[in-house]
Structures are given as C-alpha cells and as structure tokens.
Motif scaffolding. Structure first.
Motif, PDB file in Angstrom:
ATOM      1  N   GLN A  89      -2.654  -5.929  -9.084  1.00  0.00           N
ATOM      2  CA  GLN A  89      -2.187  -4.575  -9.642  1.00  0.00           C
ATOM      3  C   GLN A  89      -1.106  -5.092 -10.512  1.00  0.00           C
ATOM      4  O   GLN A  89      -0.617  -6.282 -10.308  1.00  0.00           O
TER       5      GLN A  89
ATOM      6  N   GLU B 283      -2.649  -9.209  -3.456  1.00  0.00           N
ATOM      7  CA  GLU B 283      -3.086  -9.203  -1.988  1.00  0.00           C
ATOM      8  C   GLU B 283      -4.015 -10.506  -1.746  1.00  0.00           C
ATOM      9  O   GLU B 283      -5.060 -10.826  -2.121  1.00  0.00           O
TER      10      GLU B 283
ATOM     11  N   GLU C 160       0.992  -9.334   0.897  1.00  0.00           N
ATOM     12  CA  GLU C 160       1.059  -8.847  -0.470  1.00  0.00           C
ATOM     13  C   GLU C 160       2.042  -9.736  -1.186  1.00  0.00           C
ATOM     14  O   GLU C 160       3.384  -9.333  -0.596  1.00  0.00           O
TER      15      GLU C 160
ATOM     16  N   MET D 167       0.629  -1.161   0.019  1.00  0.00           N
ATOM     17  CA  MET D 167      -0.125   0.051   0.135  1.00  0.00           C
ATOM     18  C   MET D 167       0.964   1.265   0.002  1.00  0.00           C
ATOM     19  O   MET D 167       0.291   2.182   0.378  1.00  0.00           O
TER      20      MET D 167
ATOM     21  N   GLU E 264       0.181  -5.541   4.285  1.00  0.00           N
ATOM     22  CA  GLU E 264      -0.872  -4.532   3.780  1.00  0.00           C
ATOM     23  C   GLU E 264      -1.717  -4.317   4.806  1.00  0.00           C
ATOM     24  O   GLU E 264      -1.294  -4.423   6.004  1.00  0.00           O
TER      25      GLU E 264
ATOM     26  N   GLU F 254       0.851  -7.739  -8.629  1.00  0.00           N
ATOM     27  CA  GLU F 254       1.032  -7.879  -7.048  1.00  0.00           C
ATOM     28  C   GLU F 254      -0.334  -8.306  -6.853  1.00  0.00           C
ATOM     29  O   GLU F 254      -1.480  -8.108  -7.238  1.00  0.00           O
TER      30      GLU F 254
HETATM   31 MG    MG Z   1      -1.142  -3.324  -2.120  1.00  0.00          MG
END
Ligand code: MG
Ligand code: GLU
Length: 667
Positions: free
Chosen positions: A254, A52, A103, A1, A96, A50
């Motif tokens: 992501q 999570e 993550e 994050m 995270e 990425e």
């Molecule tokens: Mg993240």
C-alpha cells in the motif's frame, strides 16, 4: 490493518447494542476534526509505503514449507529497536492479521524530492534484513501475497488442528491459533464478523480447470468435522474457504500520500480510483488458495468475501425486515463515490448512506459529497469495541470515528489528519498485490507516486463512471487479465475535467452529463504504454515529465528501471507474479494437471520465491533485474541541487510549469 486500541474486547451482543453510540460519537468526532483541520495546508507531498511480510519456514529434509507463527516475538524485537531511537529509526513495525505476518513501513515518510525515489528499495531491503536477523537459519520473510497451501493440513509451524465447532472462526481449515495472538482486535473481528453475519463467512473462488481436474470439482467436508454448513455454502467448481484468515491472511503493498490540503486529497482520491483495477491487474500475484490453482490471479475478492459481515437481508437474499439497508458490497471492496465536485457526473452508483448522520454532517457545514461519503462508511456496525473505549471525549478522541473508518477496507481510503499530529490530509492507495523482490515492490510504489505528480502537474483526468471502475475491478482479477483483459478507460486524459458551475453544483449528478462517449475499452498495455496516436499512455506521459524536471543521474537511472519493469509487465513481455507461479506449477514434475498444488510443488515454488527475493536466482521472464542503483541516503550534493530547484519554484519558475508547457508543446 487499522486501529489498534488497547483493552478488553466486548462480546458481539454488547458491541451491537453500542453500535448507535459508536456511530453517533464517531460522527461528532469527525465533525470536530473537520472544523479544526479543514483549512490545514502542508506544502510537501509526503508519502510512504507499507509492505506486509509472511514468515516462512523451510523444512529441507522433509521438503516442506510452512508459515512460521512467530510474528509476535519477532515483532516485539523489531519494535524494541524502533523504540530505542524513535526519531531516526529507519523502519516502523506493526502487527497484521495472522501470527505469521508483520507489516513494515519506512521510519519517516518520504518527501517531495525526486531523489527520495532512490531510497525506497534500499529501505525495503533493510526492513527485510531486520526481520531476517531475528529468524532462524531455515526461516525467511517473504513478501508473498498468498501462501499457496494456506488452510491445508499442517500449513503452519507449529501446526494446529482447526476447531470447526468453537472459537473465533469455526473454520474447517484455518485454526484460530494462526490469528495474531498479540492483540485482541484480530480474534474479536473474526468472531464478530461471523456472529453478525449469523453464519461463517463463505468464500468461493472459481477453481482453475486443468486437464485432470475433477469435474465437477466438489469436495467432501464431513471428514473435517463439517456439520453441513460448509457443504451447503460451497459452490461446485469452486475452491471453498470459510474463514477471515484466508483473506486477511494475504499480504499487500500500500502507498499513502499526504496532499497539500483537503481539496488536493479529494482530487487525488478521485484520480487514483480508476487506476486501482489497472494496478491490481498489473500486480496480480495470488493464483493459488488452499493448495489449489484458482481461475483468478488476485486476492481482492477473497478478502472481500472473507470479511463480509452482511446478513442475508442486507445482501438482498431476503426481504428487509430487521435491518436498515440493502448493502451492495462487502466492507472490503471498491469505493462507491468520488469526492470532488468535478467528479459528480461520474458518481453513477446509488449510494447507500445513513440519512440522519448525513443531515448532521451537513448541518455542521460539511459539503454534500464529503457528508455522503462519511455517512456511507457509517452504514456499517462497529465490529470490535473495547470496554475501556466506550466513553470518549469527542473533542479530543477519534477512536469511534476510526473504529468505523478503519473497518471499511476499500480500494482507496480518505484519511483526515490524526489529532495532535503534524500530519495533513492523506489518501491511501490499497489495491496492489505485494511482489517478491524489493526491486519490484519499489517499482510499483515509485510508479504510483510518480503518477500522482504527473496527474497534478499535467492536470490529467482519469475519471470514468464509478460503475465502470467496478466492472474493471472484476476484470482485473481474472486469470491473465494483463494480457487478455479489456478495461474501461478515459479516452482523453489530457483535458482536465471541467467542473459544473459552482452555483449549480450541490453534489447532485447534473442532468447534462453526457459521459458515455468519454471512455472506451483498452488493454492494460494500451493504458500504460499508449495506443498510437489515439492514446498517449501513462508511461510516455511520465517520461515527458521526467525529461523536463531536474533529477540526479542515479535517481533517473533507478526510476527508468522501475518504469521499464511496469512497461514490460503491461505489454506482456514480462510475466506477472501470478502467471509466473502458474507456469512453475504446470511444469513441475509432481504436478498432475489436476489443479492440486501439493507439498512438493509448494516447497519448490517457495524456495524459488525465496531465491528471487534474495536476488539469488534470476528469472528474466519475471523481472529483468533485482536491484537498482538505490541508495540509503541522499548525497548532500543532490539535496543541494534539488533545494535550488525549490527556490526556483518559489520564483515562479516551477518545474511543474515547465513540464506542463512541454506537454502543451507536444500534444
Ligand atoms: Mg496492513
Ligand atoms: N492484508 C490486506 C490486503 O492484502 C490489507 C490489510 C490492511 O488494511 O492493512 O489487502
């Protein structure tokens, strides 16, 4: 994050008093970096994903599924392994927001070879296994966008009582103990967002009105310890949530790309922007919050509202008196401006930016669009600051810049190279919801990375006015938007954009732009699969690209499976995760048609999610298969063959040329 500086967090009052200091030095740090790195070129399009994860505990005797607050010890072990062989460890792990989240990213970025597409799923599998090894027999890592009963009594193991009158969140539902305890950033952000706003965050999500849903749907929060704030903030017929954790406790998927240079990064940032709502709609996976069916399918607005630290004046609910700007969006929202000069016509939102910092950036020789973008990010206050980090060397540190940059959580992120690294200019694609299986996640990741190659090779142009992208983002989150929504999209994506003459282009919107005829309303199916002779469709374009480049058989086969999944999700032949979850709930014998997802339904749903992730259950309506021909390593022969291709490329026989010629021949 985002940025994880170590140190002792300052109070909100102290942080606020240092806001100008952080902004002033953050800008200097950006300017310094920009000057050093503006001409940096990288010849490989590196990229990485990425994911999570949430740690879920199944209490099978009680038929109860809970979030396991074990992320800290699990992460410690994961990072221990990573530290033992930092250069060739296959995964990288980060904390995270929540104490139930971790993550994971691949240990090394993927590169330009087509064969890299065949590694993604296998690496994701390995990451999942790595976590699983550190858990008990009744616990699993799930790539779940939102835990359906988040914020219900005892939704975590161990369970805690919320503390509405004290702590970081003051939530009626989300205990502070659920915030990741291993780093002070998360609690500090939570407290400072609440204190800056002057009240708790207020998240209102329309409830899905089923046959027996209370109408109007109103809840009484007094028994939970509400002093009236919750009752005032909650809207009728909405699911009311009151803590950052409801949003930042959601998971996503992501992708970050390294571009060849800053210009290409800006170009990709712009071209991917109109795709954000489309991919959000296609990946929709979060229809349930606090044990209630919502009338939206995506987490986006939940997170947006969950970190909205604007005061009433800034939100336009009171006249501006003590604050500087009326700000039209939360810190977590869609982007407000394109970054390339050929996109200027489409920047039709009034951009709020810090005029002084803007002048400073311009005076330092940074062009207008980029200066505006940075000065726009810098209208925000820092919301977490560590005492050890106040004074920095602006020629070597970038913490103040990153402080503001990394708390602007937008659909796209433009990322300068980190200092003292071998990394180039990057962009991050941030809207997608995470899917249950590695196969599906790999499919979405590969789809978007492949699309960047098709964009660059065919010089595709997706630009539409940015205000229309905003409208699309709202449409994307609605229930069943894939099947029922209409989205503004560019009619002719094949004619590369024509930039205004350099001399007349100073970042102003040229008056001559007549762009209303350039876009129309499309369904996701039409955008992805095409609309007869009117619109080619992204997948047909992608296939055209794949037909002319050299790909080994296994990779081609894997990519075809991924494209098939996306194509069928777009056409409605396969369900989104959100629709699949809704159907499951609706059919469950202990669901009473009242929008309530009780412990029993939650348990059974998550048990099925677990099986889907593990490939133990087949749900043909969700995905045709749960594994591709993915491989852990690229076979040497494939590397050799692709290397040969690179040589050809140098000899000006690029696959890109061949691909664009083929497009000319067919279009
Ligand atoms: Mg993240
Ligand atoms: N978990 C957040 C989301 O679902 C993203 C946090 C981050 O920026 O990594 O969008």
């Amino acid at each position: 994050m985002g940025l994880l500086s170590e140190g002792s967090p300052l109070t909100w009052e102290k942080t606020k008093s240092l806001a100008d200091h952080v902004r002033k030095h953050g800008i200097k740090q950006f300017i310094h970096q920009y000057r050093q790195l503006k001409n940096l070129t990288k010849d490989v399009l590196y990229w990485g994903d990425e994911v999570e994860y949430m740690l879920v505990k199944f209490n099978r005797s009680q038929h109860k599924a809970q979030l396991s607050l074990k992320a800290e010890p699990v992460l410690e072990k994961l990072q221990e392994k990573e530290k033992l062989s930092p250069d060739d460890h296959p995964s990288t792990w980060r904390p995270e927001y929540a104490a139930y989240m971790v993550e994971g990213t691949p240990g090394k970025p993927y590169g330009g070879l087509m064969a890299h597409f065949n590694l993604v799923e296998s690496n994701m599998k390995l990451r999942r296994e790595e976590i699983q090894h550190l858990l008990e027999e009744d616990e699993v890592p799930l790539s779940l966008t939102c835990f359906p009963r988040i914020g219900c009594p005892e939704f975590t193991s161990p369970s805690y009582k919320p503390t509405p009158q004290e702590g970081a969140s003051h939530s009626l539902f989300f205990p502070d103990n659920v915030i990741y305890p291993g780093h002070p950033r998360f609690r500090t952000l939570t407290r400072n967002i609440r204190q800056r706003r002057g009240e708790k965050v207020a998240i209102n999500i329309p409830v899905f009105k089923d046959k027996h849903t209370k109408s109007p749907f109103v809840e009484d929060y007094q028994p939970l310890g509400d002093d009236g704030e919750g009752q005032r903030a909650a809207k009728p017929d909405h699911i009311y949530l009151d803590a950052m954790g409801f949003g930042m406790g959601c998971s996503c998927l992501q992708v970050t790309f390294q571009a060849c240079n800053i210009t290409e990064a800006r170009h990709l940032y712009d071209q991917l922007t109109p795709l954000c709502p489309i991919l959000l709609s296609l990946s929709a996976a979060s229809p349930i919050y606090r044990g209630l069916l919502a009338d939206i399918d995506c987490r986006w607005t939940v997170i947006s509202q969950s970190v909205d630290d604007r005061v009433k004046e800034e939100r336009g609910e009171e006249l501006l008196k003590n604050y500087r700007y009326r700000i039209n969006k939360s810190r977590y929202d869609s982007i407000d401006s394109y970054l390339s000069y050929d996109s200027v016509c489409y920047n039709d939102i009034d951009l709020v930016y810090d005029k002084e910092l803007f002048s400073e950036l311009q005076d330092a020789g940074i062009d207008k669009l980029l200066s505006q973008h940075i000065a726009h990010l810098f209208i925000r206050d820092p919301i977490s600051l560590f005492s050890e980090k106040i004074d920095q060397d602006d020629t070597t540190d970038t913490d103040h810049f990153e402080n503001i940059q990394s708390t602007n959580w937008q659909t796209m992120r433009f990322k300068p190279p980190p200092p003292n690294s071998n990394i180039g200019w990057r962009v991050e694609f941030r809207p997608m919801e995470v899917q249950l299986s590695d196969f599906e996640n790999a499919a979405y990741v590969v789809f978007i990375v492949l699309l960047t190659r098709v964009i660059l090779t065919f010089k595709l142009n997706f630009l539409i006015p940015i205000s229309k992208v905003d409208e699309n983002l709202i449409a994307a989150q609605k229930r069943d938007s894939v099947r029922e929504g209409k989205f503004y999209f560019r009619k002719d994506v094949l004619t590369g954009s024509s930039p205004p003459e350099a001399s007349e282009c100073c970042g102003e919107r040229p008056k001559c732009c007549n762009i209303e005829d350039e876009y129309d309303l499309f369904s996701v199916d039409e955008i992805i699969n095409g609309k007869g002779s009117d619109f080619p469709g992204l997948i047909p374009l992608m296939n055209m690209y794949l037909d002319v480049i050299d790909v080994d058989v296994d990779t081609r086969c894997t990519v075809a499976q991924y494209i098939n999944l996306i194509s069928k999700r777009a056409s409605g032949e396969l369900l989104t995760t959100a629709r699949w979850m809704r159907n499951f709930v609706a059919k469950h014998p202990s669901y009473h048609g009242d929008s309530v997802v009780n412990e029993e339904v939650n348990f059974d749903l998550l048990e099925l999610c677990r099986k889907v992730s593990a490939g133990e259950a087949s749900c043909p309506e969700l995905s045709p298969c749960y594994s591709s021909r993915t491989t852990e390593d690229i076979p040497p022969a494939v590397i050799k063959a692709e290397a040969k291709l690179q040589t050809k490329k140098q000899a000006n026989m690029t696959h890109d040329n061949r691909a664009s010629n083929s497009l000319k021949a067919t279009s």
